[in-house]
Design an enzyme around this catalytic site. Structure first.
Site, mmCIF file in Angstrom:
data_model
loop_
_atom_site.group_PDB
_atom_site.id
_atom_site.type_symbol
_atom_site.label_atom_id
_atom_site.label_comp_id
_atom_site.label_asym_id
_atom_site.label_seq_id
_atom_site.Cartn_x
_atom_site.Cartn_y
_atom_site.Cartn_z
ATOM 1 N N CYS A 179 -3.556 -5.818 -1.986
ATOM 2 C CA CYS A 179 -2.777 -5.355 -0.829
ATOM 3 C C CYS A 179 -3.646 -5.282 0.420
ATOM 4 C CB CYS A 179 -2.143 -4.000 -1.110
ATOM 5 S SG CYS A 179 -3.318 -2.680 -1.527
ATOM 6 N N HIS A 233 -2.817 2.328 -1.098
ATOM 7 C CA HIS A 233 -2.077 1.082 -0.903
ATOM 8 C C HIS A 233 -2.040 0.757 0.590
ATOM 9 C CE1 HIS A 233 0.754 -2.121 -1.700
ATOM 10 N NE2 HIS A 233 1.636 -1.606 -0.852
#
Length: 397
Positions: free
Chosen positions: A64, A350
């Site tokens: 990510c 994230h």
């Protein structure tokens, strides 16, 4: 290959025109230059037929950080267009194949293709080539987006540098001087020395110049050093109530705040030739076209790394860096076009990207792309801010 075919066609056409029009006072070289220019412009326009750009990136396992940064760079128009037209193939000095730049360009081609049915691009090949060049990013552990951005830009620059790798410097460092006029001359000379060795689209867009100034308390001498930067790393001011938040302006004020150094911590004064109490300050000497601001949310202590979730509010338009530059630079305005968020904790986090589109803002969460409103941009998770220069009274000579 296309350039070679265009070159041959232009030469044939020029010979034909020149032979049929002997009375026209125009050379084949002028015809060639004009026709080649027109064909190149037409070809670039054809290649730059773009889709919406609202395409996600496949997550290959804790990638990510890569996906968020690639989306932000994909929306950096100057870099995107340079890659899609493959101008770097004509600009670069090295004869080696620019493997990473080629793979990066392929990812951008996928993100901006006109196939409206395409929803996801797999950057696996690009990531594999990057890891071969930078083994530090191998494995599936979580990586830092800002570190990845720095390594990626540096590697791309190395591949497409317009200067030979051992090109001798033709500028010498000027003698130290004490007036404001001489400071600007010294900064300009050092910048030219830098681009004589390192010159690429990465430098054109992302590089700026910082001035670090030391002021001696005894003789009042100013000692200046100049450093190239590709992003500004800003500490977040400590607040008694972290929920209240701070502004980006306060982070910039802290960055440029004068710091008093004791004799023990000060370098030797150039004029006194001894250690004295000194005042240190930072200013932006040269402003980049693309300003990347890194908010230092992660701080390391002796036993652990902590994340700050203090909200930092920031302007979407007209961020003025003029007050943090030379005294006579005037307003230097930037507009936001992308940002990178980090949610979660240090070990379980994230990254996502938010980029400005023609019709508004979109959030890029790996393969998922959703439209969001402006009032959703401000959060306690903002990690990297991407601004483009709007206008500046400061000289960029």
């Amino acid at each position: 290959m296309l350039r070679a075919r265009m070159d041959t066609s232009c030469q044939d056409l020029c010979r034909s025109l020149a032979s049929q029009n002997e009375n026209i006072d125009i050379s084949q070289s002028v015809l060639y230059t004009s026709l080649m220019g027109l064909l190149l412009v037409a070809d670039k326009e054809r290649e730059l037929t773009l889709g919406s750009g609202q395409v996600g990136l496949h997550n290959a396992g804790n990638t990510c950080f890569l996906n968020a940064i690639v989306q932000c760079l994909s929306h950096t128009q100057g870099l995107r267009d340079y890659c899609l037209t493959k101008t770097y193939l004509q600009d670069m000095c090295s004869s080696q194949e620019p493997e990473l730049m080629n793979e990066f360009t392929k990812v951008l081609e996928g993100l901006w293709c006109t196939d409206e049915g395409k929803r996801t691009v797999n950057p696996e090949r690009f990531y594999r080539v990057f890891k071969e060049a930078m083994p530090y990013f191998s494995g599936y552990s979580q990586q830092d987006a800002q570190e990845f951005l720095r390594f990626l830009l540096d590697r791309l620059h190395t591949e497409i540098n317009r200067r030979p790798s051992h090109h001798p410097a033709i500028f010498t460092t000027p003698e130290p001087s004490y007036t404001q006029f001489r400071i600007s001359e010294e900064a300009a000379a050092l910048w030219k020395k830098h681009v004589d060795k390192d010159d690429s689209i990465i430098v054109d867009l992302f590089s700026g110049q910082l001035r670090s100034s030391l002021h001696c308390s005894v003789c009042s001498h100013y000692s200046n050093t100049f450093d190239v930067f590709c992003d500004l790393s800003l500490s977040i001011p400590k607040m008694s109530d972290s929920r209240a938040g701070v502004t980006l302006r306060e982070c910039l004020d802290l960055f440029s705040h004068e710091e008093k150094l004791s004799k023990e911590n000060s370098p030797m004064c150039e004029k006194c030739n001894r250690r004295t109490e000194t005042t240190k300050s930072l200013t932006i000497q040269r402003f980049p076209k693309i300003l990347v601001i890194h908010l230092k949310r992660f701080t390391a202590s002796r036993y652990s790394i902590r994340k700050s979730t203090v909200p930092v509010s920031f302007p979407l338009t007209d961020l003025d860096l003029g007050p943090f530059g030379p005294s006579d630079c005037g307003p230097v305005l930037y507009d936001l076009y992308a940002l990178c968020n980090h949610t979660g904790t240090v070990n379980m986090g994230h990254y996502t990207a938010v980029c400005k589109e023609e019709e508004g803002w979109c959030c890029y969460n790996d393969s998922c792309v959703t439209q969001i409103s402006e009032d959703q941009l401000q959060s306690s998770q903002v990690y990297l801010l991407f601004y483009k220069l709007k206008n500046s009274m400061a000289s960029r000579k």
